[in-house]
Design a protein around this motif. Structure first.
Motif, PDB file in Angstrom:
ATOM      1  N   LYS A 444    -101.153 -48.899  23.349  1.00 36.09           N
ATOM      2  CA  LYS A 444     -99.970 -49.492  22.719  1.00 36.09           C
ATOM      3  C   LYS A 444    -100.203 -50.958  22.378  1.00 36.09           C
ATOM      4  CE  LYS A 444     -96.576 -46.474  24.985  1.00 36.09           C
ATOM      5  NZ  LYS A 444     -95.516 -46.408  26.035  1.00 36.09           N
ATOM      6  N   ASN A 445    -100.824 -51.696  23.287  1.00 39.98           N
ATOM      7  CA  ASN A 445    -101.008 -53.123  23.063  1.00 39.98           C
ATOM      8  C   ASN A 445    -102.095 -53.419  22.034  1.00 39.98           C
ATOM      9  OD1 ASN A 445     -98.963 -54.085  24.762  1.00 39.98           O
ATOM     10  ND2 ASN A 445    -100.257 -53.836  26.573  1.00 39.98           N
ATOM     11  N   VAL A 446    -103.164 -52.628  22.038  1.00 37.67           N
ATOM     12  CA  VAL A 446    -104.187 -52.823  21.010  1.00 37.67           C
ATOM     13  C   VAL A 446    -103.622 -52.459  19.643  1.00 37.67           C
ATOM     14  CG1 VAL A 446    -106.448 -52.089  20.170  1.00 37.67           C
ATOM     15  CG2 VAL A 446    -106.107 -52.469  22.619  1.00 37.67           C
ATOM     16  N   ALA A 447    -102.852 -51.367  19.586  1.00 37.81           N
ATOM     17  CA  ALA A 447    -102.240 -50.971  18.309  1.00 37.81           C
ATOM     18  C   ALA A 447    -101.281 -52.047  17.806  1.00 37.81           C
ATOM     19  CB  ALA A 447    -101.510 -49.639  18.486  1.00 37.81           C
ATOM     20  N   ALA A 448    -100.520 -52.656  18.726  1.00 39.76           N
ATOM     21  CA  ALA A 448     -99.619 -53.743  18.336  1.00 39.76           C
ATOM     22  C   ALA A 448    -100.420 -54.945  17.835  1.00 39.76           C
ATOM     23  CB  ALA A 448     -98.745 -54.144  19.518  1.00 39.76           C
ATOM     24  N   TRP A 449    -101.496 -55.256  18.522  1.00 41.27           N
ATOM     25  CA  TRP A 449    -102.342 -56.398  18.137  1.00 41.27           C
ATOM     26  C   TRP A 449    -102.952 -56.189  16.760  1.00 41.27           C
ATOM     27  CZ3 TRP A 449    -107.572 -56.958  17.066  1.00 41.27           C
ATOM     28  CH2 TRP A 449    -108.077 -58.261  17.083  1.00 41.27           C
ATOM     29  N   LEU A 450    -103.360 -54.966  16.452  1.00 40.45           N
ATOM     30  CA  LEU A 450    -103.976 -54.681  15.156  1.00 40.45           C
ATOM     31  C   LEU A 450    -103.014 -54.921  13.995  1.00 40.45           C
ATOM     32  CD1 LEU A 450    -105.953 -51.447  16.099  1.00 40.45           C
ATOM     33  CD2 LEU A 450    -106.945 -53.655  15.483  1.00 40.45           C
ATOM     34  N   ARG A 451    -101.724 -54.838  14.265  1.00 42.00           N
ATOM     35  CA  ARG A 451    -100.736 -55.127  13.224  1.00 42.00           C
ATOM     36  C   ARG A 451    -100.772 -56.608  12.832  1.00 42.00           C
ATOM     37  NH1 ARG A 451     -95.002 -52.160  14.724  1.00 42.00           N
ATOM     38  NH2 ARG A 451     -95.787 -50.009  14.926  1.00 42.00           N
ATOM     39  N   ASN A 539     -93.002 -52.858  24.443  1.00 36.29           N
ATOM     40  CA  ASN A 539     -93.164 -51.412  24.603  1.00 36.29           C
ATOM     41  C   ASN A 539     -93.164 -51.058  26.085  1.00 36.29           C
ATOM     42  OD1 ASN A 539     -95.911 -51.813  25.617  1.00 36.29           O
ATOM     43  ND2 ASN A 539     -96.474 -52.270  23.490  1.00 36.29           N
ATOM     44  N   GLY A 540     -93.517 -49.833  26.392  1.00 37.30           N
ATOM     45  CA  GLY A 540     -93.470 -49.367  27.774  1.00 37.30           C
ATOM     46  C   GLY A 540     -94.418 -50.064  28.718  1.00 37.30           C
ATOM     47  N   SER A 541     -95.350 -50.850  28.183  1.00 36.42           N
ATOM     48  CA  SER A 541     -96.313 -51.543  29.042  1.00 36.42           C
ATOM     49  C   SER A 541     -95.809 -52.890  29.533  1.00 36.42           C
ATOM     50  CB  SER A 541     -97.627 -51.761  28.284  1.00 36.42           C
ATOM     51  OG  SER A 541     -97.467 -52.779  27.297  1.00 36.42           O
ATOM     52  N   LEU A 542     -94.651 -53.318  29.060  1.00 37.00           N
ATOM     53  CA  LEU A 542     -94.199 -54.689  29.294  1.00 37.00           C
ATOM     54  C   LEU A 542     -94.042 -55.006  30.780  1.00 37.00           C
ATOM     55  CD1 LEU A 542     -93.542 -57.119  27.525  1.00 37.00           C
ATOM     56  CD2 LEU A 542     -91.141 -56.439  27.578  1.00 37.00           C
ATOM     57  N   ALA A 543     -93.430 -54.110  31.534  1.00 36.03           N
ATOM     58  CA  ALA A 543     -93.239 -54.356  32.967  1.00 36.03           C
ATOM     59  C   ALA A 543     -94.579 -54.431  33.688  1.00 36.03           C
ATOM     60  CB  ALA A 543     -92.370 -53.247  33.573  1.00 36.03           C
ATOM     61  N   ASP A 544     -95.510 -53.559  33.310  1.00 40.30           N
ATOM     62  CA  ASP A 544     -96.834 -53.568  33.917  1.00 40.30           C
ATOM     63  C   ASP A 544     -97.553 -54.889  33.621  1.00 40.30           C
ATOM     64  OD1 ASP A 544     -98.925 -51.904  35.323  1.00 40.30           O
ATOM     65  OD2 ASP A 544    -100.026 -52.358  33.490  1.00 40.30           O
ATOM     66  N   THR A 545     -97.402 -55.384  32.395  1.00 41.16           N
ATOM     67  CA  THR A 545     -98.030 -56.644  32.009  1.00 41.16           C
ATOM     68  C   THR A 545     -97.442 -57.809  32.800  1.00 41.16           C
ATOM     69  OG1 THR A 545     -98.472 -55.830  29.781  1.00 41.16           O
ATOM     70  CG2 THR A 545     -98.445 -58.217  30.086  1.00 41.16           C
ATOM     71  N   ALA A 546     -96.127 -57.827  32.959  1.00 43.50           N
ATOM     72  CA  ALA A 546     -95.474 -58.910  33.699  1.00 43.50           C
ATOM     73  C   ALA A 546     -95.927 -58.924  35.159  1.00 43.50           C
ATOM     74  CB  ALA A 546     -93.957 -58.756  33.612  1.00 43.50           C
ATOM     75  N   LEU A 547     -96.009 -57.744  35.768  1.00 43.55           N
ATOM     76  CA  LEU A 547     -96.459 -57.668  37.161  1.00 43.55           C
ATOM     77  C   LEU A 547     -97.914 -58.100  37.286  1.00 43.55           C
ATOM     78  CD1 LEU A 547     -94.762 -54.337  38.304  1.00 43.55           C
ATOM     79  CD2 LEU A 547     -94.207 -56.650  39.071  1.00 43.55           C
TER      80      LEU A 547
END
Length: 678
Positions: A444-451, A539-547
């Motif tokens: 999800k994060n790589v796909a967002a970055w590619l935008r 996206n759904g990874s946000l909480a994981d990234t914050a932790l």
């Protein structure tokens, strides 16, 4: 690299069917931390005779809720306890497994554990690194699966079939294999349960009075299960025994006696007398739990010709006259002599040898009985492998290691973990994240970055591994170990990653992981701005990234040392030790020994080289120059080779996270606004 566990019950044990099921469920629940990609169970009952194996590509806590698992309990376990569910009518052994996949896809039944071959059913934690050589040298054995456990079971079973004493058979197996192995096994003609380990990743709890024994891969796992038995069995976790590296144990299920033995025969040692074999071998039933598999989508062939690398143009970049940092490096400034500000502010880190005083400082942590006294974060990479060698052999400590597997630890790194731990006889506590979810977060994060590519956001792809520091504190609490040793190399400082976020370098910081509060705020502000400008990051990874951010920057560090802040580090010596003494494995797509077990490194370094013509290797080699370890010309020639795209590793990374290679590489190539690679 998995969780193994089990229960042994003698005939008439004071343990009901309900209590047994409860213990089994607890063992699955706590052992799942070591592997969530598949699970299995083997039932070995002697009255009535029954052997049944159930396996699935589900995690353990999912497996035990399936109708098939319930059917196995009813059809193979319940009859052993009689109609009233009281104590067992005859000896029973239950062998359980939770798997972190290494060799062989979990979707194939034969690759999951327990594994059966030549009358032996075995569960195995570890990796056999010479599995191919073993199969090649034993042409008499038949291979049916990719999983490395099969060769151990097949070898042991063939030896026993040939009349070899089971202890001698398991000694032979450990003598031939290379790598790490902790195993439990039963044979369809014997009433013995055997345990053996060359790393010490096995613990057992025996209640002779009530007639049951439990075992598991970690003391913490077993202590949690035993603690749950305090009310019903007055169980005492302090009675948990450690099966030390290089030892095995036989549990006689009928007599309910335990016989410990060394894996290397000692002069004058004797073997326990063989029991009478069963009149007939137990008929073995196999049950598969099918798991829906996502439909296969055929991806276009990864086009290697898309990879760009303009070596001549990269060589021509203006660079510091003392080190090799190029003009494209964040916050770089050159003086009249062409020397960069990074060189002018550099303080030598490795020239002072404080090894003797450091080892003396560590004496306060040393155990008196050889029990574990140091926790070592172990990635299987170059520096942690060499550091573990020093900690065990030169510091005189008794370490245990832990590996946080977040989905980007490559099989090469896992094999090197097995090589080092197996050779040194050191436990490895594997903490397995929800790997599928972690990889989905990366996608999800790589796909967002590619935008909307931004060099400052690239470290987001690695956020998932920052839990290392949090896991370290958790394991210290679980084990009671105070000393926390890390093997990060101070020359690996990569402040340029924060530099791309507008955060200036901190030339005076004392430790590689330090970031001042002001810089933390600036870094957080940059990320917040980028996230608001590209909502795909929300996206759904946000909480994981914050932790992950909190774990890396805010998790407390007590009794914590980077060992290479105190002792010399010399690249040639590191490589000599690893390659000559441990047969340490190298990558096939690079000559470097650094970062080869990190699945993300080839990807983010390709981005940096494409956009700015340098990577982590430029900073590392520049620091070596400043330390007097390498001359400038040699360093430049080295990075021009090390910065070449690693095709095989890039294919693995993008395939693993589920992104198209051709589309992704083409998008990254658009970052070459300087025309370095055209």
């Amino acid at each position: 690299m998995c969780g193994i566990f089990g229960i042994a019950l003698r005939e008439g044990a004071q343990c009901t069917l309900r209590a047994t099921e409860s213990m089994l469920n607890s063992l699955y629940r706590f052992s799942e931390s070591r592997g969530k990609e598949s699970a299995g169970l083997h039932v070995h009952a002697l009255r009535p005779l029954a052997a049944c194996t159930i396996k699935s590509a589900n995690r353990g806590t999912e497996l035990i809720r399936t109708p098939q698992f319930h059917d196995v309990l009813q059809g193979s376990v319940m009859p052993a306890f009689g109609s009233n569910g009281g104590g067992p009518l005859g000896p029973v052994a239950l062998l359980g497994h939770t798997r972190l996949v290494t060799n062989g896809a979990a979707e194939r039944y034969e690759n999951n554990q327990p594994v059966s071959a030549n009358g032996v059913t075995m569960i195995h934690n570890g990796i056999v690194v010479n599995v191919g050589d073993l199969w090649a040298s034993h042409g008499e054995l038949t291979r049916t699966a990719e999983v490395d456990t099969e060769i151990l079971a097949a070898l042991a079973g063939r030896r026993i079939e040939d009349g070899t004493h089971p202890v001698t058979a398991i000694r032979t197996v450990f003598g031939e294999m290379k790598g790490a192995a902790s195993v439990a096994l039963v044979h369809n003609r014997w009433h013995w349960l055997m345990l053996a380990t060359n790393t010490g990743d096995l613990y057992r709890y025996a209640d002779e009075e009530r007639g049951f024994l439990l075992f598991a891969s970690e003391r913490f796992i077993l202590s949690q299960v035993v603690a749950g038995l305090k009310r019903s069995f007055q169980a005492d976790p302090s009675r948990i025994a450690w099966l030390r590296p290089g030892f095995g144990a036989i549990v006689d299920l009928r007599a309910f006696k335990v016989f410990d033995f060394p894996l290397t025969p000692e002069p004058g040692s004797s073997l326990p007398p063989l029991p009478e074999p069963l009149v007939e071998p137990i008929v073995h039933r196999h049950v598969a739990v099918e798991k829906p598999v996502a439909p296969f989508v055929h991806a276009a062939r990864a086009d290697e010709t898309l990879l760009r690398y303009g070596e001549a143009q990269v060589r021509a970049l203006r660079r510091c006259s003392r080190c090799i940092l190029p003009e494209t490096f964040p916050f770089i400034e050159y003086d009249e002599q062409g020397v960069c500000n990074y060189c002018r502010h550099y303080r030598p880190r490795l020239q002072q040898d404080r090894k003797k005083s450091f080892i003396e400082q560590l004496q306060q942590y040393r155990s008196k009985d050889g029990s574990p006294d140091a926790l070592v974060a172990f990635s299987g990479g170059r520096d942690s492998s060499y550091g573990l060698h020093l900690i065990k052999n030169e510091f005189g400590l008794s370490p245990i290691t832990f590996t946080y597997d977040w989905g980007m630890v490559t099989d090469l790194a896992r094999r090197n973990v097995a090589r080092i731990c197996g050779k040194l006889g050191i436990q490895n506590i594997l903490v397995s994240a929800d790997i599928k979810q972690k990889r989905e977060n990366i996608r999800k994060n790589v796909a967002a970055w590619l935008r909307k590519p931004s060099l400052g956001i690239v470290p987001l792809f690695m956020a998932g591994d920052k839990y290392f520091f949090r896991q370290s504190n958790i394991i210290k609490r679980q084990t009671g170990i105070r000393l926390d040793l890390w093997c990060a190399n101070p020359l690996e400082n990569t402040d340029f990653k924060a530099g791309f976020c507008g955060v200036p370098p901190d030339f005076g910081k004392a430790r590689i992981d330090y970031l001042s509060n002001t810089r933390k705020v600036r870094l957080a502000a940059y990320y917040a701005k980028e996230f608001l400008g590209n909502l795909a990051y929300v996206n759904g990874s946000l909480a994981d990234t914050a932790l992950a951010f909190f774990s890396y920057y805010l998790e407390p560090r007590h009794d914590f040392f980077f060992i290479f802040d105190y002792i010399p580090w010399e690249e040639r010596e590191v490589e000599r030790v690893l390659l000559n003494e441990y047969d340490w494995e190298l990558a096939v797509d690079t000559k470097s020994t650094w970062r080869i077990g990190d699945g993300t490194a080839p990807f983010y370094n390709y981005i940096y080289v494409t956009a700015r013509g340098f990577s982590e290797f430029d900073t590392f080699r520049s620091n070596q120059i400043r330390e007097g370890m390498m001359d400038r010309e040699a360093a430049l020639e080295a990075v021009l080779v090390e910065n070449r795209p690693r095709y095989q590793s890039l294919v693995w990374y993008l395939d693993t996270i589920g992104l198209d290679f051709n589309e992704t590489i083409s998008r990254i190539n658009e970052l070459d606004i300087m025309g370095l690679h055209r």
